[in-house]
Design a protein around this motif. Structure first.
Motif, PDB file in Angstrom:
ATOM      1  N   HIS A   1      -2.746  14.347  -1.115  1.00  0.00           N
ATOM      2  CA  HIS A   1      -4.101  14.884  -0.934  1.00  0.00           C
ATOM      3  C   HIS A   1      -4.215  15.666   0.377  1.00  0.00           C
ATOM      4  O   HIS A   1      -5.064  16.550   0.501  1.00  0.00           O
ATOM      5  CB  HIS A   1      -5.151  13.767  -0.944  1.00  0.00           C
ATOM      6  N   LEU A   2      -3.373  15.321   1.338  1.00  0.00           N
ATOM      7  CA  LEU A   2      -3.357  16.042   2.617  1.00  0.00           C
ATOM      8  C   LEU A   2      -2.551  17.334   2.530  1.00  0.00           C
ATOM      9  O   LEU A   2      -2.531  18.121   3.470  1.00  0.00           O
ATOM     10  CB  LEU A   2      -2.741  15.167   3.715  1.00  0.00           C
ATOM     11  N   GLY A   3      -1.859  17.524   1.410  1.00  0.00           N
ATOM     12  CA  GLY A   3      -1.034  18.716   1.252  1.00  0.00           C
ATOM     13  C   GLY A   3       0.429  18.478   1.553  1.00  0.00           C
ATOM     14  O   GLY A   3       1.199  19.428   1.702  1.00  0.00           O
ATOM     15  N   TYR A   4       0.831  17.201   1.663  1.00  0.00           N
ATOM     16  CA  TYR A   4       2.214  16.837   1.946  1.00  0.00           C
ATOM     17  C   TYR A   4       2.734  15.956   0.822  1.00  0.00           C
ATOM     18  O   TYR A   4       2.755  14.723   0.953  1.00  0.00           O
ATOM     19  CB  TYR A   4       2.322  16.094   3.283  1.00  0.00           C
ATOM     20  N   PRO A   5       3.154  16.539  -0.300  1.00  0.00           N
ATOM     21  CA  PRO A   5       3.674  15.716  -1.404  1.00  0.00           C
ATOM     22  C   PRO A   5       4.764  14.774  -0.892  1.00  0.00           C
ATOM     23  O   PRO A   5       5.688  15.206  -0.182  1.00  0.00           O
ATOM     24  CB  PRO A   5       4.240  16.749  -2.380  1.00  0.00           C
ATOM     25  N   THR A   6       4.607  13.495  -1.193  1.00  0.00           N
ATOM     26  CA  THR A   6       5.475  12.456  -0.649  1.00  0.00           C
ATOM     27  C   THR A   6       5.849  11.484  -1.754  1.00  0.00           C
ATOM     28  O   THR A   6       4.971  10.970  -2.447  1.00  0.00           O
ATOM     29  CB  THR A   6       4.743  11.697   0.488  1.00  0.00           C
ATOM     30  N   THR A   7       7.133  11.218  -1.894  1.00  0.00           N
ATOM     31  CA  THR A   7       7.570  10.228  -2.879  1.00  0.00           C
ATOM     32  C   THR A   7       7.334   8.825  -2.325  1.00  0.00           C
ATOM     33  O   THR A   7       7.168   8.638  -1.102  1.00  0.00           O
ATOM     34  CB  THR A   7       9.063  10.372  -3.214  1.00  0.00           C
ATOM     35  N   VAL A   8       7.343   7.857  -3.211  1.00  0.00           N
ATOM     36  CA  VAL A   8       7.188   6.460  -2.777  1.00  0.00           C
ATOM     37  C   VAL A   8       8.329   6.088  -1.836  1.00  0.00           C
ATOM     38  O   VAL A   8       8.108   5.408  -0.822  1.00  0.00           O
ATOM     39  CB  VAL A   8       7.130   5.515  -4.000  1.00  0.00           C
ATOM     40  N   GLU A   9       9.526   6.549  -2.139  1.00  0.00           N
ATOM     41  CA  GLU A   9      10.683   6.231  -1.298  1.00  0.00           C
ATOM     42  C   GLU A   9      10.533   6.820   0.105  1.00  0.00           C
ATOM     43  O   GLU A   9      10.855   6.178   1.096  1.00  0.00           O
ATOM     44  CB  GLU A   9      11.976   6.742  -1.949  1.00  0.00           C
ATOM     45  N   GLU A  10      10.034   8.048   0.182  1.00  0.00           N
ATOM     46  CA  GLU A  10       9.810   8.667   1.495  1.00  0.00           C
ATOM     47  C   GLU A  10       8.757   7.899   2.282  1.00  0.00           C
ATOM     48  O   GLU A  10       8.924   7.651   3.485  1.00  0.00           O
ATOM     49  CB  GLU A  10       9.372  10.125   1.328  1.00  0.00           C
ATOM     50  N   MET A  11       7.671   7.530   1.608  1.00  0.00           N
ATOM     51  CA  MET A  11       6.597   6.801   2.298  1.00  0.00           C
ATOM     52  C   MET A  11       7.082   5.432   2.734  1.00  0.00           C
ATOM     53  O   MET A  11       6.723   4.956   3.820  1.00  0.00           O
ATOM     54  CB  MET A  11       5.380   6.674   1.373  1.00  0.00           C
ATOM     55  N   GLU A  12       7.905   4.796   1.929  1.00  0.00           N
ATOM     56  CA  GLU A  12       8.468   3.495   2.297  1.00  0.00           C
ATOM     57  C   GLU A  12       9.296   3.615   3.570  1.00  0.00           C
ATOM     58  O   GLU A  12       9.168   2.795   4.490  1.00  0.00           O
ATOM     59  CB  GLU A  12       9.324   2.957   1.152  1.00  0.00           C
ATOM     60  N   HIS A  13      10.130   4.641   3.644  1.00  0.00           N
ATOM     61  CA  HIS A  13      10.948   4.875   4.840  1.00  0.00           C
ATOM     62  C   HIS A  13      10.072   5.137   6.060  1.00  0.00           C
ATOM     63  O   HIS A  13      10.255   4.532   7.131  1.00  0.00           O
ATOM     64  CB  HIS A  13      11.882   6.062   4.588  1.00  0.00           C
TER      65      HIS A  13
ATOM     66  N   ASP B   1       0.808  -1.221   0.000  1.00  0.00           N
ATOM     67  CA  ASP B   1       0.000   0.000   0.000  1.00  0.00           C
ATOM     68  C   ASP B   1       0.843   1.274   0.000  1.00  0.00           C
ATOM     69  O   ASP B   1       0.293   2.377  -0.008  1.00  0.00           O
ATOM     70  CB  ASP B   1      -0.918   0.018   1.232  1.00  0.00           C
ATOM     71  N   ILE B   2       2.144   1.143  -0.011  1.00  0.00           N
ATOM     72  CA  ILE B   2       3.024   2.310   0.106  1.00  0.00           C
ATOM     73  C   ILE B   2       2.798   3.308  -1.026  1.00  0.00           C
ATOM     74  O   ILE B   2       2.689   4.513  -0.785  1.00  0.00           O
ATOM     75  CB  ILE B   2       4.500   1.876   0.194  1.00  0.00           C
ATOM     76  N   GLU B   3       2.706   2.837  -2.253  1.00  0.00           N
ATOM     77  CA  GLU B   3       2.516   3.772  -3.365  1.00  0.00           C
ATOM     78  C   GLU B   3       1.207   4.547  -3.253  1.00  0.00           C
ATOM     79  O   GLU B   3       1.214   5.785  -3.311  1.00  0.00           O
ATOM     80  CB  GLU B   3       2.598   3.046  -4.705  1.00  0.00           C
ATOM     81  N   PRO B   4       0.057   3.871  -3.065  1.00  0.00           N
ATOM     82  CA  PRO B   4      -1.168   4.666  -2.915  1.00  0.00           C
ATOM     83  C   PRO B   4      -1.164   5.548  -1.667  1.00  0.00           C
ATOM     84  O   PRO B   4      -1.742   6.643  -1.673  1.00  0.00           O
ATOM     85  CB  PRO B   4      -2.291   3.634  -2.881  1.00  0.00           C
ATOM     86  N   MET B   5      -0.496   5.126  -0.595  1.00  0.00           N
ATOM     87  CA  MET B   5      -0.430   5.973   0.599  1.00  0.00           C
ATOM     88  C   MET B   5       0.381   7.226   0.320  1.00  0.00           C
ATOM     89  O   MET B   5       0.054   8.306   0.825  1.00  0.00           O
ATOM     90  CB  MET B   5       0.144   5.204   1.797  1.00  0.00           C
ATOM     91  N   SER B   6       1.418   7.116  -0.508  1.00  0.00           N
ATOM     92  CA  SER B   6       2.203   8.306  -0.847  1.00  0.00           C
ATOM     93  C   SER B   6       1.355   9.299  -1.642  1.00  0.00           C
ATOM     94  O   SER B   6       1.446  10.508  -1.432  1.00  0.00           O
ATOM     95  CB  SER B   6       3.478   7.935  -1.606  1.00  0.00           C
ATOM     96  N   VAL B   7       0.491   8.793  -2.515  1.00  0.00           N
ATOM     97  CA  VAL B   7      -0.425   9.663  -3.262  1.00  0.00           C
ATOM     98  C   VAL B   7      -1.410  10.319  -2.300  1.00  0.00           C
ATOM     99  O   VAL B   7      -1.678  11.526  -2.394  1.00  0.00           O
ATOM    100  CB  VAL B   7      -1.169   8.862  -4.354  1.00  0.00           C
ATOM    101  N   LEU B   8      -1.941   9.558  -1.364  1.00  0.00           N
ATOM    102  CA  LEU B   8      -2.902  10.095  -0.402  1.00  0.00           C
ATOM    103  C   LEU B   8      -2.283  11.185   0.470  1.00  0.00           C
ATOM    104  O   LEU B   8      -2.956  12.159   0.817  1.00  0.00           O
ATOM    105  CB  LEU B   8      -3.480   8.977   0.463  1.00  0.00           C
ATOM    106  N   MET B   9      -1.012  11.048   0.814  1.00  0.00           N
ATOM    107  CA  MET B   9      -0.349  12.095   1.589  1.00  0.00           C
ATOM    108  C   MET B   9      -0.345  13.410   0.806  1.00  0.00           C
ATOM    109  O   MET B   9      -0.481  14.485   1.382  1.00  0.00           O
ATOM    110  CB  MET B   9       1.080  11.682   1.965  1.00  0.00           C
TER     111      MET B   9
END
Length: 111
Positions: free
Chosen positions: A21-33, A11-19
């Motif tokens: 939507h919260l106003g916190y652009p997040t890369t897949v690598e950042e969300m994975e970490h 779910d890391i990739e879709p969670m990075s997209v959802l972040m």
């Protein structure tokens, strides 16, 4: 069909997209970490909402211990539903499910 379930590494990739939507652009690598560290912390819990197999929402919660009561509380630290799915079910299902948690005296929620 809607499903609320525990978040997993897939779910890391879709969670990075959802972040985003919260106003916190997040890369897949950042969300994975972040997710790796959060997943290793026993007081944190992450759930995702699926609609027809698509991850459209997530909630991050942390269990806390108050000074003024005996029972723990759950604090919502991240709550987001994809803009295309807001007010269509996943957000209301989350709040209803969160508020009915066993053994939790109070809930701090942005619902």
């Amino acid at each position: 069909m809607q499903l609320i379930r525990e978040a997993e590494a897939r779910d890391i990739e879709p969670m990075s997209v959802l972040m985003g939507h919260l106003g916190y652009p997040t890369t897949v690598e950042e969300m994975e970490h972040r997710f790796k560290n959060i997943s290793m912390t026993s007081t944190y819990h992450t759930q995702v909402a699926e609609v027809s197999g698509l991850v459209v929402g997530m909630v991050g919660m942390v269990l806390g211990l108050p000074y003024n009561r005996n029972n723990p509380y759950v604090r919502n630290v991240a709550f987001v539903v994809d803009e295309d799915f807001r007010n269509q079910g996943p957000d209301q299902v989350y709040c209803k499910q969160l508020k009915s948690g066993p053994g939790v005296e109070m809930l701090i929620c942005s619902c």
